[in-house]
Design a protein around this motif. Sequence first.
Motif, PDB file in Angstrom:
ATOM      1  N   ALA A  41      -5.812  13.025   9.494  1.00  0.00           N
ATOM      2  CA  ALA A  41      -4.723  13.993   9.553  1.00  0.00           C
ATOM      3  C   ALA A  41      -5.267  15.354   9.985  1.00  0.00           C
ATOM      4  CB  ALA A  41      -4.040  14.107   8.191  1.00  0.00           C
ATOM      5  N   ASN A  42      -4.512  16.042  10.824  1.00  0.00           N
ATOM      6  CA  ASN A  42      -4.850  17.404  11.224  1.00  0.00           C
ATOM      7  C   ASN A  42      -3.561  18.143  11.553  1.00  0.00           C
ATOM      8  OD1 ASN A  42      -4.199  16.607  13.968  1.00  0.00           O
ATOM      9  ND2 ASN A  42      -6.264  15.735  14.114  1.00  0.00           N
ATOM     10  N   ASN A  43      -3.699  19.354  12.079  1.00  0.00           N
ATOM     11  CA  ASN A  43      -2.532  20.205  12.306  1.00  0.00           C
ATOM     12  C   ASN A  43      -2.202  20.313  13.792  1.00  0.00           C
ATOM     13  OD1 ASN A  43      -0.533  21.781  10.935  1.00  0.00           O
ATOM     14  ND2 ASN A  43      -1.465  23.635  11.788  1.00  0.00           N
ATOM     15  N   ARG A  44      -2.544  19.281  14.583  1.00  0.00           N
ATOM     16  CA  ARG A  44      -2.301  19.365  16.018  1.00  0.00           C
ATOM     17  C   ARG A  44      -0.810  19.408  16.348  1.00  0.00           C
ATOM     18  NH1 ARG A  44      -7.380  15.555  18.090  1.00  0.00           N
ATOM     19  NH2 ARG A  44      -8.794  17.333  18.347  1.00  0.00           N
ATOM     20  N   ILE A  45       0.007  18.783  15.522  1.00  0.00           N
ATOM     21  CA  ILE A  45       1.454  18.992  15.580  1.00  0.00           C
ATOM     22  C   ILE A  45       1.844  19.652  14.264  1.00  0.00           C
ATOM     23  CG2 ILE A  45       3.727  17.933  15.787  1.00  0.00           C
ATOM     24  CD1 ILE A  45       2.491  15.671  17.331  1.00  0.00           C
ATOM     25  N   PRO A  46       2.001  20.980  14.245  1.00  0.00           N
ATOM     26  CA  PRO A  46       2.236  21.667  12.967  1.00  0.00           C
ATOM     27  C   PRO A  46       3.531  21.193  12.303  1.00  0.00           C
ATOM     28  CG  PRO A  46       1.619  23.227  14.697  1.00  0.00           C
ATOM     29  CD  PRO A  46       1.888  21.913  15.367  1.00  0.00           C
ATOM     30  N   GLU A  47       3.454  20.998  11.003  1.00  0.00           N
ATOM     31  CA  GLU A  47       4.634  20.648  10.217  1.00  0.00           C
ATOM     32  C   GLU A  47       5.164  21.842   9.439  1.00  0.00           C
ATOM     33  OE1 GLU A  47       4.142  17.190   7.827  1.00  0.00           O
ATOM     34  OE2 GLU A  47       2.938  16.134   9.321  1.00  0.00           O
ATOM     35  N   ALA A  48       4.421  22.940   9.459  1.00  0.00           N
ATOM     36  CA  ALA A  48       4.813  24.139   8.720  1.00  0.00           C
ATOM     37  C   ALA A  48       4.248  25.354   9.442  1.00  0.00           C
ATOM     38  CB  ALA A  48       4.289  24.080   7.280  1.00  0.00           C
ATOM     39  N   LEU A  49       4.787  26.516   9.121  1.00  0.00           N
ATOM     40  CA  LEU A  49       4.277  27.756   9.696  1.00  0.00           C
ATOM     41  C   LEU A  49       2.963  28.123   9.019  1.00  0.00           C
ATOM     42  CD1 LEU A  49       7.602  29.788   9.799  1.00  0.00           C
ATOM     43  CD2 LEU A  49       6.500  28.557  11.680  1.00  0.00           C
ATOM     44  N   PRO A  50       1.974  28.559   9.767  1.00  0.00           N
ATOM     45  CA  PRO A  50       0.699  28.931   9.154  1.00  0.00           C
ATOM     46  C   PRO A  50       0.833  30.225   8.365  1.00  0.00           C
ATOM     47  CG  PRO A  50       0.681  29.508  11.469  1.00  0.00           C
ATOM     48  CD  PRO A  50       1.964  28.755  11.224  1.00  0.00           C
ATOM     49  N   CYS A  51       0.080  30.304   7.285  1.00  0.00           N
ATOM     50  CA  CYS A  51      -0.060  31.553   6.519  1.00  0.00           C
ATOM     51  C   CYS A  51       1.240  32.049   5.925  1.00  0.00           C
ATOM     52  CB  CYS A  51      -0.659  32.667   7.378  1.00  0.00           C
ATOM     53  SG  CYS A  51      -2.049  32.154   8.406  1.00  0.00           S
ATOM     54  N   ARG A  52       2.255  31.194   5.779  1.00  0.00           N
ATOM     55  CA  ARG A  52       3.504  31.652   5.155  1.00  0.00           C
ATOM     56  C   ARG A  52       3.205  32.122   3.732  1.00  0.00           C
ATOM     57  NH1 ARG A  52       9.069  31.348   5.856  1.00  0.00           N
ATOM     58  NH2 ARG A  52       8.475  31.443   8.047  1.00  0.00           N
ATOM     59  N   GLY A  53       3.688  33.304   3.403  1.00  0.00           N
ATOM     60  CA  GLY A  53       3.385  33.891   2.104  1.00  0.00           C
ATOM     61  C   GLY A  53       2.182  34.794   2.141  1.00  0.00           C
ATOM     62  N   ASP A  54       1.475  34.838   3.276  1.00  0.00           N
ATOM     63  CA  ASP A  54       0.327  35.723   3.414  1.00  0.00           C
ATOM     64  C   ASP A  54       0.832  37.104   3.812  1.00  0.00           C
ATOM     65  OD1 ASP A  54      -1.971  37.092   4.130  1.00  0.00           O
ATOM     66  OD2 ASP A  54      -2.971  35.283   4.891  1.00  0.00           O
TER      67      ASP A  54
END
Length: 733
Positions: free
Chosen positions: A178-191
Amino acid sequence: MEKSSVRFALSAGVLSAAVLSAALGPEAARAQEALPDIEIAASSPIHRRTPSTERPAAAETRGALPIVADQFATVTLVDSDEIRRSGGATLGDLLFDKPGVTGSSFAPGAASRPIVRGLDAHRVRIQENGLASSGVSELGEDHGVPLDPLAADRIEVVRGPATLRWGSQAIGGVVDAANNRIPEALPCRGDERLPGPCTRLETRSAVSTVDAGLEQAALVDVGQGNFALHTDAHGRRASDYAIPAYPYLSPTDPAPLVFGRQPNSYMRSGGWSAGGSYVFDRGFFGASVTQFESTYRIPGMDATESRTRIQLRQTKVAVKGEYRPPASFIEAIRLWAGATDYKHNEVAFEGGFEGIQQTFTNQEQEARLEAQLAPFDLSFAKLTTALGVQGAHRRLTSPGVESALFDPTDSRSIAFYLFNELQLTNSLRLQIAGRIENVETTGQTPDLFVDPTVAYKYDRHFTPKSIAIGLLQDLPFDTVGSVTAQHVERAPRGPELFSHGVHEATGTFDIGNPLLGIEAADSVEVGLRRAKGPFRFEATFFYTHFDGFIYRRLSGETCAEDFDSCSPAGGGGALNQALYSQRDATFRGGEFQSQWDALSVAGGILGVENKFDVVRATFADGTNVPRIPPVRLGGGLFWRDSNWLARVSYLHAFPQNNIATIAETPTKGYNLLKAEISYKVALPKGEFPAREMTVGIVGDNLLNADIRNSVSYKKDEVPMPGANVRLFANFVF
């Protein structure tokens, strides 16, 4: 692969490591007590997902044994932190010492495919983000998997009923990267570090001594509004690896010189990927393009003399999505689809000519659509149902200078599967799953034992049917017990049916059987697990009976470039004759692993861990199935706090004397000693460009033992690498 992408990956890792290593100072360690929650991606289609607008929290406890207790059968999980520390260049290397799993080790560091409970090739499905890896690694032990752990964030090995979700070619299990090549979520949400667009950069770097190895990767995730983008590039190189003893147990006369290294074992590889998704409140939809390239040499006496090497290239397009309808009886709809173009050349010096001796191509398409229904309240249980449809097409070719291993073959399949899960009580769950497929395989092959000059066309149709049932019961002391039973059928693949020629890199003359029938396996697994508290463990026992087990066996005869040369009628040659055969067989065994947080020492936790696995496999007449892993027993000590992890582990493999009667030799036991120490810290905001740093040193095979892997066709010529020290650094910006 584009050279600029490789240079980007290499330079990003080196520069970030150099700058930050010089700037950082010590930080006080803090003990950690809470264990992370575990989410499994490749399990049953019935599951609850993290909302798509949130990124799953990173595990704060490093080195804790991940026990998956909420699944109906055993799941082996390797998280990102362990992947970075381990440094395996292939999935087989990475999983080599996991209970119940090992690697094929045909070309360590380049071509080593996972073997699960003694089962490999067409019985172990390797996939990335739910789609098949789509190489040709199951067609020959010399073929590498076109997937580098450098690009993986998590590896899962799934067994039992959940494998029916992915296909009957997974009787042994599913290995999912598993990796993030097809993102399932926004990165750094809450950052809250940056307003507006969010960017996450990660670099992964390491060097190793046993092979003068270097690995580098850079991964970038960007989020803006509802869009998430990902790109990554990675590369690795290794020279001929050092060995503790002379590699060839039966050398030619005169014996070849090796100078302390395994001849013809270097490799180079690299790859890149770019993808993006549209993420919204009720799901996501995205796509990616990935390319992977590798050039590696094949070790062994004959392969070294002919300078045999493999040059592979794969391009893959993937699509993935999920939609959760509002207030509907459908809870989630999920989609996977992909198309792959794969090709590799086997290059060698043969007959005064150095060049391409054989080529393998694979053009493959796969799609799967599934729906999970909302829970329905029955009078005696809560029922959750998931159903899906899966279709695939595959075209294989293998032209060669001497002859084709098989003529072009086409395979088409369509399958329907259904999972029902019943919550009978608060502590008892029942799962019933089924799958039915229609498989058509076309090709042609001569009847070599009657008339090798006449080829016959075949159009084989199969309808494999599979069913599984499982019980999961919560028990006292935070333990969970499981019992599963399944009947799984597998249609033979094109190469098993239609092979009729030379396979250059493996040094074999393969002969398929176009009359092979469906292979059926009846399995029972009993498990007991505990994922909570200071003592965590997992114990599993399994029994599998195969009706018509398909396997590739060495006959003891040899061949040259055509069938007429095969002994005993002909004069023989340098190639070993390998026949695809079918017999009833029985596999049984078990695995155990545990970890005990014994006491608090110096602000951290000192603990003990151990592991054990055994597989025994015999045919109906009591003879042994070839190339089965040995009994293994190991243990070790660890110490960890919020930043530091130190571990020493020892694994003893017993001799493997349960061997096939023809063309297999006993394998001596070995002792594998490993040690590691690593430091992970979240860096203060504003003081350093990076958010997080992990650095460490790992020692492997510290006894410099002469390790021969009993499952490898080339164990008497290709030992595992000797003592190795690996330095790694990982930075997140």
